[in-house]
Scaffold this motif. Structure first.
Motif, PDB file in Angstrom:
ATOM      1  N   ARG A  33       0.828  -1.205   0.000  1.00  0.00           N
ATOM      2  CA  ARG A  33       0.000   0.000   0.000  1.00  0.00           C
ATOM      3  C   ARG A  33       0.868   1.263   0.000  1.00  0.00           C
ATOM      4  NH1 ARG A  33      -3.128  -1.589   3.646  1.00  0.00           N
ATOM      5  NH2 ARG A  33      -2.008  -0.752   5.416  1.00  0.00           N
ATOM      6  N   ASN A  34       1.923   1.272   0.783  1.00  0.00           N
ATOM      7  CA  ASN A  34       2.815   2.432   0.830  1.00  0.00           C
ATOM      8  C   ASN A  34       3.573   2.620  -0.480  1.00  0.00           C
ATOM      9  OD1 ASN A  34       2.047   3.107   3.424  1.00  0.00           O
ATOM     10  ND2 ASN A  34       3.741   2.008   4.380  1.00  0.00           N
ATOM     11  N   LEU A  35       4.002   1.533  -1.102  1.00  0.00           N
ATOM     12  CA  LEU A  35       4.701   1.641  -2.387  1.00  0.00           C
ATOM     13  C   LEU A  35       3.778   2.192  -3.467  1.00  0.00           C
ATOM     14  CD1 LEU A  35       6.752  -1.677  -2.482  1.00  0.00           C
ATOM     15  CD2 LEU A  35       7.679   0.646  -2.453  1.00  0.00           C
ATOM     16  N   ILE A  36       2.550   1.705  -3.507  1.00  0.00           N
ATOM     17  CA  ILE A  36       1.603   2.162  -4.514  1.00  0.00           C
ATOM     18  C   ILE A  36       1.163   3.601  -4.241  1.00  0.00           C
ATOM     19  CG2 ILE A  36      -0.727   1.827  -5.435  1.00  0.00           C
ATOM     20  CD1 ILE A  36      -0.312  -1.179  -4.962  1.00  0.00           C
ATOM     21  N   GLY A  37       0.851   3.891  -2.997  1.00  0.00           N
ATOM     22  CA  GLY A  37       0.354   5.219  -2.634  1.00  0.00           C
ATOM     23  C   GLY A  37       1.415   6.296  -2.637  1.00  0.00           C
ATOM     24  N   GLY A  38       2.652   5.922  -2.461  1.00  0.00           N
ATOM     25  CA  GLY A  38       3.714   6.907  -2.353  1.00  0.00           C
ATOM     26  C   GLY A  38       4.432   7.226  -3.639  1.00  0.00           C
ATOM     27  N   ARG A  39       4.112   6.512  -4.716  1.00  0.00           N
ATOM     28  CA  ARG A  39       4.853   6.754  -5.945  1.00  0.00           C
ATOM     29  C   ARG A  39       4.162   7.804  -6.802  1.00  0.00           C
ATOM     30  NH1 ARG A  39       3.917   1.508  -9.836  1.00  0.00           N
ATOM     31  NH2 ARG A  39       1.679   1.440  -9.584  1.00  0.00           N
ATOM     32  N   SER A  40       4.960   8.524  -7.537  1.00  0.00           N
ATOM     33  CA  SER A  40       4.465   9.483  -8.516  1.00  0.00           C
ATOM     34  C   SER A  40       5.301   9.304  -9.771  1.00  0.00           C
ATOM     35  CB  SER A  40       4.598  10.902  -7.980  1.00  0.00           C
ATOM     36  OG  SER A  40       5.957  11.268  -7.896  1.00  0.00           O
TER      37      SER A  40
END
Length: 69
Positions: A33-40
């Motif tokens: 979740r953090n990898l998906i939510g934190g990427r731009s």
């Protein structure tokens, strides 16, 4: 210690998460979740690849059964 290679550590082209999970509050689910939510587009321009032999997809990403796949 030289800092010249730290860019590769903090700006990876891809990340492989072994043990991705859909179990609430598990480490595998939280990290995914953090990898998906934190990427731009500027950060982690590469791919997030999840590994779990019991799933074919998690959080909208394809999941691979093992690292060789």
């Amino acid at each position: 210690m030289s800092i010249r290679n730290l860019h590769d550590l903090f700006a990876p082209k891809s990340v492989v998460l072994i043990g991705a999970s859909d179990r609430p509050h598990s480490v595998g689910a939280t990290v995914l979740r953090n990898l998906i939510g934190g990427r731009s587009s500027a950060e982690l321009a590469g791919r997030v690849m999840a590994i779990n032999p019991h799933h074919s997809a998690l959080m909208g990403l394809p999941v691979y059964p093992d690292v060789d796949s």
